[in-house]
Write an enzyme that holds these catalytic residues in place. Structure first.
Site, PDB file in Angstrom:
ATOM      1  CE  LYS A  82      41.923  65.192  36.201  1.00 13.50           C
ATOM      2  NZ  LYS A  82      42.391  65.715  37.498  1.00 13.50           N
ATOM      3  N   GLY A 185      57.238  74.000  37.828  1.00  6.82           N
ATOM      4  CA  GLY A 185      55.938  74.309  37.216  1.00  6.82           C
ATOM      5  C   GLY A 185      55.318  75.509  37.918  1.00  6.82           C
TER       6      GLY A 185
HETATM    7  P1  NAI Z   1      49.139  74.766  34.770  1.00  9.08           P
HETATM    8  O1  NAI Z   1      48.912  74.196  33.428  1.00  9.08           O
HETATM    9  O2  NAI Z   1      48.522  76.079  35.146  1.00  9.08           O
HETATM   10  O3  NAI Z   1      50.719  74.911  35.044  1.00  9.08           O
HETATM   11  C1  NAI Z   1      51.652  73.932  34.749  1.00  9.08           C
HETATM   12  C2  NAI Z   1      52.999  74.642  34.557  1.00  9.08           C
HETATM   13  O4  NAI Z   1      54.001  73.642  34.426  1.00  9.08           O
HETATM   14  C3  NAI Z   1      53.069  75.508  33.302  1.00  9.08           C
HETATM   15  O5  NAI Z   1      53.587  76.795  33.628  1.00  9.08           O
HETATM   16  C4  NAI Z   1      54.016  74.734  32.372  1.00  9.08           C
HETATM   17  O6  NAI Z   1      54.781  75.592  31.537  1.00  9.08           O
HETATM   18  C5  NAI Z   1      54.899  74.024  33.386  1.00  9.08           C
HETATM   19  N1  NAI Z   1      55.551  72.814  32.893  1.00  9.08           N
HETATM   20  C6  NAI Z   1      55.065  71.847  32.068  1.00  9.08           C
HETATM   21  N2  NAI Z   1      55.992  70.892  31.890  1.00  9.08           N
HETATM   22  C7  NAI Z   1      57.072  71.237  32.625  1.00  9.08           C
HETATM   23  C8  NAI Z   1      58.341  70.645  32.888  1.00  9.08           C
HETATM   24  N3  NAI Z   1      58.694  69.480  32.344  1.00  9.08           N
HETATM   25  N4  NAI Z   1      59.202  71.303  33.697  1.00  9.08           N
HETATM   26  C9  NAI Z   1      58.871  72.484  34.267  1.00  9.08           C
HETATM   27  N5  NAI Z   1      57.690  73.094  34.052  1.00  9.08           N
HETATM   28  C10 NAI Z   1      56.803  72.474  33.254  1.00  9.08           C
HETATM   29  O7  NAI Z   1      48.686  73.619  35.795  1.00  9.08           O
HETATM   30  P2  NAI Z   1      48.230  73.791  37.309  1.00  9.08           P
HETATM   31  O8  NAI Z   1      46.772  74.001  37.370  1.00  9.08           O
HETATM   32  O9  NAI Z   1      49.161  74.700  38.007  1.00  9.08           O
HETATM   33  O10 NAI Z   1      48.453  72.291  37.837  1.00  9.08           O
HETATM   34  C11 NAI Z   1      49.764  71.798  38.048  1.00  9.08           C
HETATM   35  C12 NAI Z   1      49.685  70.311  38.394  1.00  9.08           C
HETATM   36  O11 NAI Z   1      48.902  70.144  39.575  1.00  9.08           O
HETATM   37  C13 NAI Z   1      49.009  69.426  37.327  1.00  9.08           C
HETATM   38  O12 NAI Z   1      49.625  68.175  37.310  1.00  9.08           O
HETATM   39  C14 NAI Z   1      47.583  69.297  37.824  1.00  9.08           C
HETATM   40  O13 NAI Z   1      46.965  68.129  37.374  1.00  9.08           O
HETATM   41  C15 NAI Z   1      47.809  69.266  39.319  1.00  9.08           C
HETATM   42  N6  NAI Z   1      46.672  69.704  40.095  1.00  9.08           N
HETATM   43  C16 NAI Z   1      46.125  70.921  39.874  1.00  9.08           C
HETATM   44  C17 NAI Z   1      45.040  71.337  40.619  1.00  9.08           C
HETATM   45  C18 NAI Z   1      44.434  72.679  40.432  1.00  9.08           C
HETATM   46  O14 NAI Z   1      43.537  73.017  41.213  1.00  9.08           O
HETATM   47  N7  NAI Z   1      44.874  73.482  39.473  1.00  9.08           N
HETATM   48  C19 NAI Z   1      44.447  70.464  41.642  1.00  9.08           C
HETATM   49  C20 NAI Z   1      45.150  69.214  41.816  1.00  9.08           C
HETATM   50  C21 NAI Z   1      46.214  68.861  41.050  1.00  9.08           C
HETATM   51  N1  PHE Z   2      42.018  69.624  38.934  1.00 10.34           N
HETATM   52  C1  PHE Z   2      41.401  69.246  40.161  1.00 10.34           C
HETATM   53  C2  PHE Z   2      42.117  68.029  40.741  1.00 10.34           C
HETATM   54  O1  PHE Z   2      42.857  67.333  40.091  1.00 10.34           O
HETATM   55  C3  PHE Z   2      39.977  68.899  39.868  1.00 10.34           C
HETATM   56  C4  PHE Z   2      38.876  69.737  40.437  1.00 10.34           C
HETATM   57  C5  PHE Z   2      38.958  71.094  40.614  1.00 10.34           C
HETATM   58  C6  PHE Z   2      37.717  69.105  40.763  1.00 10.34           C
HETATM   59  C7  PHE Z   2      37.905  71.790  41.150  1.00 10.34           C
HETATM   60  C8  PHE Z   2      36.663  69.782  41.301  1.00 10.34           C
HETATM   61  C9  PHE Z   2      36.748  71.136  41.497  1.00 10.34           C
HETATM   62  O2  PHE Z   2      41.994  67.756  41.919  1.00 10.34           O
END
Ligand code: NAI
Ligand code: PHE
Length: 354
Positions: A82, A185
């Site tokens: 990471k 979120g």
């Molecule tokens: P993002 O940054 O696009 O969205 C996160 C959302 O959560 C934002 O709208 C933010 O305003 C909201 N937020 C932050 N703190 C909050 C709280 N205390 N209460 C309510 N809402 C809150 O992130 P994304 O990409 O949607 O990822 C979400 C989670 O999933 C993260 O923890 C990330 O590490 C995890 N994740 C994401 C992946 C991906 O492909 N995007 C893959 C695997 C895990």
């Molecule tokens: N944000 C992804 C995760 O936590 C990481 C990832 C995305 C790795 C796309 C590779 C390709 O799983």
């Protein structure tokens, strides 16, 4: 190095921590290579402000370990890593672009030691910039730039399958008809999850600390907003944490009224003690590193292994099956679902080594 950071390093069971300071943007770049047993270290790049460097180091170490578990639990041939980028000053869009290019240079120098994709605070647009310099070491670029696009969509599909199989385990049906599901979120993943749940007839509730995000979602979908402060005690069937990690603690769990927790956020548990709070309240917890594996597995599968649509579909379906399997192993062995998923990951890692 400060003594705080060296004590973190001593406790960590990963392989290598790379620490780089980007002078032009006054940002720290940390790359944690946790394990290369199953393949080259791969993981998202998180760009976030942290109170201090120790918090960033702690985060990158824990997140990289989560990536190892994720790939190992899904028996996918990549290792865990990471990156965390911690700006110490405001980043103008020009400075941010330069930072991404300099980060690309670093990845190029690492020559395959670490492969990255998006995470909180970065997107496919950032991967496009990094890819101008280090095209071999970046996943999830936009399709116009030769990538497979956003990882949020396959991540959300994986969460959806996990929710359906959790429903099957608890209520003997995968149908989400009238199930009350709270999504916390509404970012990349949360937003993509909403139409999937709604298409199955679920009653969907949403919470986000950003009001604009909530408003947009309410305008687009028949969902109900819940005040962020009331999320833990909200009466629902399934709680889906899709914001930041570290929110599931004995204290927050003691307020919960749901039957299961199934969400995308990485490292949801504040500590292992949270698992016993779940047991005490008979709340079923679906281990985050299985539930949220869809993005990393599908995007890496397509870009590094040439997967077609059907192979992606099988891999995403398999997330639901793995969650179901983990629940069964936990029940049969009287262990927590987290322990069962860790055991599964460990067995896969050991089998891979042979
Ligand atoms: P993002 O940054 O696009 O969205 C996160 C959302 O959560 C934002 O709208 C933010 O305003 C909201 N937020 C932050 N703190 C909050 C709280 N205390 N209460 C309510 N809402 C809150 O992130 P994304 O990409 O949607 O990822 C979400 C989670 O999933 C993260 O923890 C990330 O590490 C995890 N994740 C994401 C992946 C991906 O492909 N995007 C893959 C695997 C895990
Ligand atoms: N944000 C992804 C995760 O936590 C990481 C990832 C995305 C790795 C796309 C590779 C390709 O799983």
């Amino acid at each position: 190095m400060s003594s705080d950071i060296s004590s973190l390093l001593k406790k960590w069971n990963g392989e290598l921590l790379i620490q780089h300071y980007d002078k032009e943007s006054a940002s720290w770049i940390l790359i944690a290579i946790h394990s290369t047993i199953m393949g080259p270290a791969t993981g998202g790049t998180r760009l976030m402000h942290y109170k201090h460097a120790q918090a960033a180091v702690n985060d990158v170490m824990k997140l990289s370990a989560g990536m190892t578990l994720k790939f190992a639990a899904m028996n996918f041939p990549r290792g865990g890593g990471k990156a965390v980028i911690m700006p110490t000053r405001f980043l103008s869009s020009e400075k941010r672009k330069k930072l991404m290019k300099n980060y690309g240079l670093l990845l190029q120098q690492l020559n395959g030691l670490f492969y990255t994709g998006p995470d909180v605070g970065t997107s496919s647009a950032d991967m496009d910039i990094i890819g101008e310099i280090a095209p071999k070491y970046v996943f999830s670029r936009s399709q116009q730039h030769g990538g497979a696009g956003s990882s949020s969509i396959p991540t959300a599909i994986g969460v959806y399958h996990a929710i359906k199989k959790t429903s099957l385990f608890i209520w003997d049906t995968q149908q989400l008809n009238n199930k009350r599901i709270l999504v916390q979120g509404i970012g990349g993943v949360g937003k993509a999850l909403l139409p999937l749940l709604l298409s199955d007839g679920a009653k969907v509730y949403i919470a986000d600390t950003n009001n604009d995000v909530l408003l947009k979602a309410i305008q687009k979908y028949p969902v109900t907003a819940v005040n962020s402060e009331n999320v833990n005690s909200f009466d629902c069937d399934i709680f889906s944490p899709c914001a930041l990690g570290g929110t599931l603690s004995p204290k927050t769990i003691s307020q919960m009224k749901c039957k299961a927790v199934v969400g995308a956020a990485n490292n949801q548990l504040s500590s292992q003690a949270a698992l016993y709070s779940f047991q005490k309240k008979s709340i079923l917890y679906a281990p985050d590193f299985v539930v949220n594996s869809g993005g990393a597995v599908a995007i890496t599968g397509v870009e590094a292994m040439g997967w077609n649509e059907n192979e992606v579909k099988i891999a995403l379906d398999n997330i639901g099956n793995t969650v179901f399997n983990v629940f069964n192993i936990a029940r049969q062995n009287n262990i927590t679902s987290e322990q069962a998923a860790r055991e599964l990951a460990k067995t896969n890692l050991e089998t891979f080594k042979k």
